[in-house]
Design a protein around this motif. Structure first.
Motif, PDB file in Angstrom:
ATOM      1  N   TYR A  67     -38.688  -2.239  10.135  1.00 55.36           N
ATOM      2  CA  TYR A  67     -39.463  -1.976  11.339  1.00 55.36           C
ATOM      3  C   TYR A  67     -39.413  -0.492  11.663  1.00 55.36           C
ATOM      4  O   TYR A  67     -38.560   0.240  11.163  1.00 55.36           O
ATOM      5  N   GLN A  68     -40.344  -0.070  12.493  1.00 55.55           N
ATOM      6  CA  GLN A  68     -40.336   1.302  12.997  1.00 55.55           C
ATOM      7  C   GLN A  68     -41.030   1.334  14.342  1.00 55.55           C
ATOM      8  O   GLN A  68     -41.892   0.507  14.632  1.00 55.55           O
ATOM      9  N   ASP A  69     -40.613   2.270  15.154  1.00 59.01           N
ATOM     10  CA  ASP A  69     -41.196   2.427  16.476  1.00 59.01           C
ATOM     11  C   ASP A  69     -40.950   3.874  16.910  1.00 59.01           C
ATOM     12  O   ASP A  69     -40.225   4.607  16.236  1.00 59.01           O
ATOM     13  N   ILE A  70     -41.546   4.254  18.007  1.00 52.76           N
ATOM     14  CA  ILE A  70     -41.348   5.602  18.553  1.00 52.76           C
ATOM     15  C   ILE A  70     -41.006   5.457  20.030  1.00 52.76           C
ATOM     16  O   ILE A  70     -41.694   4.737  20.768  1.00 52.76           O
ATOM     17  N   ILE A  71     -39.936   6.147  20.432  1.00 53.90           N
ATOM     18  CA  ILE A  71     -39.566   6.186  21.845  1.00 53.90           C
ATOM     19  C   ILE A  71     -40.072   7.504  22.406  1.00 53.90           C
ATOM     20  O   ILE A  71     -39.882   8.562  21.800  1.00 53.90           O
ATOM     21  N   ARG A  72     -40.725   7.417  23.545  1.00 51.69           N
ATOM     22  CA  ARG A  72     -41.266   8.608  24.199  1.00 51.69           C
ATOM     23  C   ARG A  72     -40.568   8.803  25.542  1.00 51.69           C
ATOM     24  O   ARG A  72     -40.581   7.912  26.385  1.00 51.69           O
ATOM     25  N   LEU A  73     -39.947   9.967  25.685  1.00 49.70           N
ATOM     26  CA  LEU A  73     -39.289  10.327  26.934  1.00 49.70           C
ATOM     27  C   LEU A  73     -40.197  11.320  27.661  1.00 49.70           C
ATOM     28  O   LEU A  73     -40.493  12.390  27.123  1.00 49.70           O
ATOM     29  N   LEU A  74     -40.682  10.973  28.836  1.00 50.81           N
ATOM     30  CA  LEU A  74     -41.519  11.863  29.618  1.00 50.81           C
ATOM     31  C   LEU A  74     -40.619  12.741  30.481  1.00 50.81           C
ATOM     32  O   LEU A  74     -39.679  12.248  31.114  1.00 50.81           O
ATOM     33  N   THR A  75     -40.909  14.049  30.489  1.00 54.10           N
ATOM     34  CA  THR A  75     -40.059  15.004  31.192  1.00 54.10           C
ATOM     35  C   THR A  75     -40.848  15.741  32.271  1.00 54.10           C
ATOM     36  O   THR A  75     -42.083  15.683  32.311  1.00 54.10           O
ATOM     37  N   THR A  76     -40.122  16.474  33.110  1.00 48.10           N
ATOM     38  CA  THR A  76     -40.741  17.289  34.155  1.00 48.10           C
ATOM     39  C   THR A  76     -41.039  18.701  33.656  1.00 48.10           C
ATOM     40  O   THR A  76     -41.606  19.502  34.400  1.00 48.10           O
ATOM     41  N   ASN A  77     -40.706  18.990  32.403  1.00 47.25           N
ATOM     42  CA  ASN A  77     -40.946  20.322  31.844  1.00 47.25           C
ATOM     43  C   ASN A  77     -42.423  20.480  31.518  1.00 47.25           C
ATOM     44  O   ASN A  77     -43.024  19.635  30.856  1.00 47.25           O
ATOM     45  N   LYS A  78     -43.030  21.580  31.975  1.00 43.15           N
ATOM     46  CA  LYS A  78     -44.476  21.792  31.773  1.00 43.15           C
ATOM     47  C   LYS A  78     -44.816  22.133  30.322  1.00 43.15           C
ATOM     48  O   LYS A  78     -45.899  21.846  29.854  1.00 43.15           O
ATOM     49  N   ILE A  79     -43.872  22.732  29.596  1.00 49.49           N
ATOM     50  CA  ILE A  79     -44.129  23.115  28.206  1.00 49.49           C
ATOM     51  C   ILE A  79     -43.927  21.917  27.269  1.00 49.49           C
ATOM     52  O   ILE A  79     -44.758  21.639  26.412  1.00 49.49           O
ATOM     53  N   ILE A  85     -38.731  10.341  19.918  1.00 45.10           N
ATOM     54  CA  ILE A  85     -37.588   9.901  19.104  1.00 45.10           C
ATOM     55  C   ILE A  85     -38.061   8.770  18.201  1.00 45.10           C
ATOM     56  O   ILE A  85     -38.302   7.653  18.676  1.00 45.10           O
ATOM     57  N   PRO A  86     -38.218   9.043  16.883  1.00 47.58           N
ATOM     58  CA  PRO A  86     -38.587   7.945  15.975  1.00 47.58           C
ATOM     59  C   PRO A  86     -37.378   7.037  15.727  1.00 47.58           C
ATOM     60  O   PRO A  86     -36.250   7.514  15.611  1.00 47.58           O
ATOM     61  N   VAL A  87     -37.638   5.746  15.664  1.00 44.84           N
ATOM     62  CA  VAL A  87     -36.597   4.750  15.395  1.00 44.84           C
ATOM     63  C   VAL A  87     -37.099   3.862  14.269  1.00 44.84           C
ATOM     64  O   VAL A  87     -38.229   3.403  14.293  1.00 44.84           O
ATOM     65  N   TRP A  88     -36.254   3.628  13.254  1.00 49.10           N
ATOM     66  CA  TRP A  88     -36.630   2.725  12.172  1.00 49.10           C
ATOM     67  C   TRP A  88     -35.382   2.044  11.653  1.00 49.10           C
ATOM     68  O   TRP A  88     -34.264   2.473  11.917  1.00 49.10           O
ATOM     69  N   GLY A  89     -35.589   0.985  10.919  1.00 42.14           N
ATOM     70  CA  GLY A  89     -34.442   0.273  10.370  1.00 42.14           C
ATOM     71  C   GLY A  89     -34.857  -0.849   9.449  1.00 42.14           C
ATOM     72  O   GLY A  89     -36.037  -1.127   9.258  1.00 42.14           O
ATOM     73  N   ASN A  90     -33.840  -1.475   8.898  1.00 36.91           N
ATOM     74  CA  ASN A  90     -34.030  -2.605   7.996  1.00 36.91           C
ATOM     75  C   ASN A  90     -33.029  -3.678   8.392  1.00 36.91           C
ATOM     76  O   ASN A  90     -31.817  -3.428   8.422  1.00 36.91           O
ATOM     77  N   ILE A  91     -33.535  -4.851   8.701  1.00 34.99           N
ATOM     78  CA  ILE A  91     -32.689  -5.983   9.064  1.00 34.99           C
ATOM     79  C   ILE A  91     -32.651  -6.919   7.860  1.00 34.99           C
ATOM     80  O   ILE A  91     -33.684  -7.355   7.364  1.00 34.99           O
ATOM     81  N   THR A  92     -31.456  -7.175   7.372  1.00 35.91           N
ATOM     82  CA  THR A  92     -31.275  -8.006   6.182  1.00 35.91           C
ATOM     83  C   THR A  92     -30.804  -9.405   6.574  1.00 35.91           C
ATOM     84  O   THR A  92     -30.249  -9.589   7.668  1.00 35.91           O
ATOM     85  N   PRO A  93     -31.003 -10.386   5.685  1.00 38.57           N
ATOM     86  CA  PRO A  93     -30.453 -11.715   5.968  1.00 38.57           C
ATOM     87  C   PRO A  93     -28.933 -11.621   6.034  1.00 38.57           C
ATOM     88  O   PRO A  93     -28.333 -10.756   5.397  1.00 38.57           O
ATOM     89  N   PRO A  94     -28.295 -12.488   6.794  1.00 30.47           N
ATOM     90  CA  PRO A  94     -26.838 -12.440   6.850  1.00 30.47           C
ATOM     91  C   PRO A  94     -26.242 -12.743   5.474  1.00 30.47           C
ATOM     92  O   PRO A  94     -26.781 -13.558   4.721  1.00 30.47           O
ATOM     93  N   GLN A  95     -25.174 -12.066   5.153  1.00 28.91           N
ATOM     94  CA  GLN A  95     -24.482 -12.295   3.886  1.00 28.91           C
ATOM     95  C   GLN A  95     -23.602 -13.531   4.050  1.00 28.91           C
ATOM     96  O   GLN A  95     -22.547 -13.453   4.673  1.00 28.91           O
TER      97      GLN A  95
END
Length: 196
Positions: A67-79, A85-95
């Motif tokens: 899976y992959q997703d993107i987290i967006r943090l909105l700030t008060t900075n004008k620039i 923050i990109p987030v990704w991973g791999n979930i495997t079956p339980p061993q």
């Protein structure tokens, strides 16, 4: 950010975002683009001399896969009004089993007996039975599966034997069917390198 693990594991990442200098920005909101496989558990500021924002990312994926997703943090900075923050991973079956080795190499001279052994032990709280063993091809190998009980635990021993009587190489796969819905089938790769 990488968030890998097994199905059923409680997977979390803690991310701290802190301005380079005090008062540079404040984070006004945090959200995931999709939010299907991750959840933002908390996004708040804590005082540590400077303002540091803590974001806890939790996995919510309940099936194996990437899976992959993107987290967006909105700030008060004008620039820089947004921190991505990109987030990704791999979930495997339980061993559910210890399988040693996972690969059988049958190497040797054609006139000799060439065998390999695989030991399969169900892990604690994951009982299962192997109900069937089939080969993809089965032309150059034969196999035998035995079940024993040691200290109250099942142990399976899979013995694989070379049948090829002339020089050459081959590859095959053994499919072990189980009665466990979490892992209905295991695969053991087999290769042979036969010399004169």
């Amino acid at each position: 950010m990488v968030l890998n693990g097994e199905v059923g594991q409680n997977l979390k990442l803690v991310v701290k975002v802190s301005p380079v200098s005090e008062g540079l920005f404040e984070i006004t909101s945090a959200k995931a683009d999709q939010g299907k496989d991750i959840r933002l558990v908390s996004a708040g500021a804590e005082e540590t001399g400077d303002k540091a924002y803590t974001l806890v990312i939790e996995n919510t994926k309940t099936t194996p896969g990437r899976y992959q997703d993107i987290i967006r943090l909105l700030t008060t900075n004008k620039i820089q009004q947004e921190i991505v923050i990109p987030v990704w991973g791999n979930i495997t079956p339980p061993q559910i089993a210890s399988v040693e080795p996972r690969y059988v190499a049958l190497n040797g001279r054609a006139e000799g007996s060439i065998k390999g052994t695989v030991t399969i032990v169900p892990k604690e709280n994951h009982s299962f039975s192997i109900t069937e063993v089939k080969a993809h091809s089965g032309i150059f190998i034969k196999w035998d599966l035995t079940e024993t009980v040691e200290s109250g635990k099942k142990t399976y021993t899979l013995t694989v034997e070379n049948l090829k009587k002339e020089k050459g190489i081959y590859n095959d796969t053994l499919f072990l069917k189980t009665d466990n819905p979490t892992l209905p089938q295991m695969e053991i790769r087999v290769s042979g390198r036969i010399t004169d």
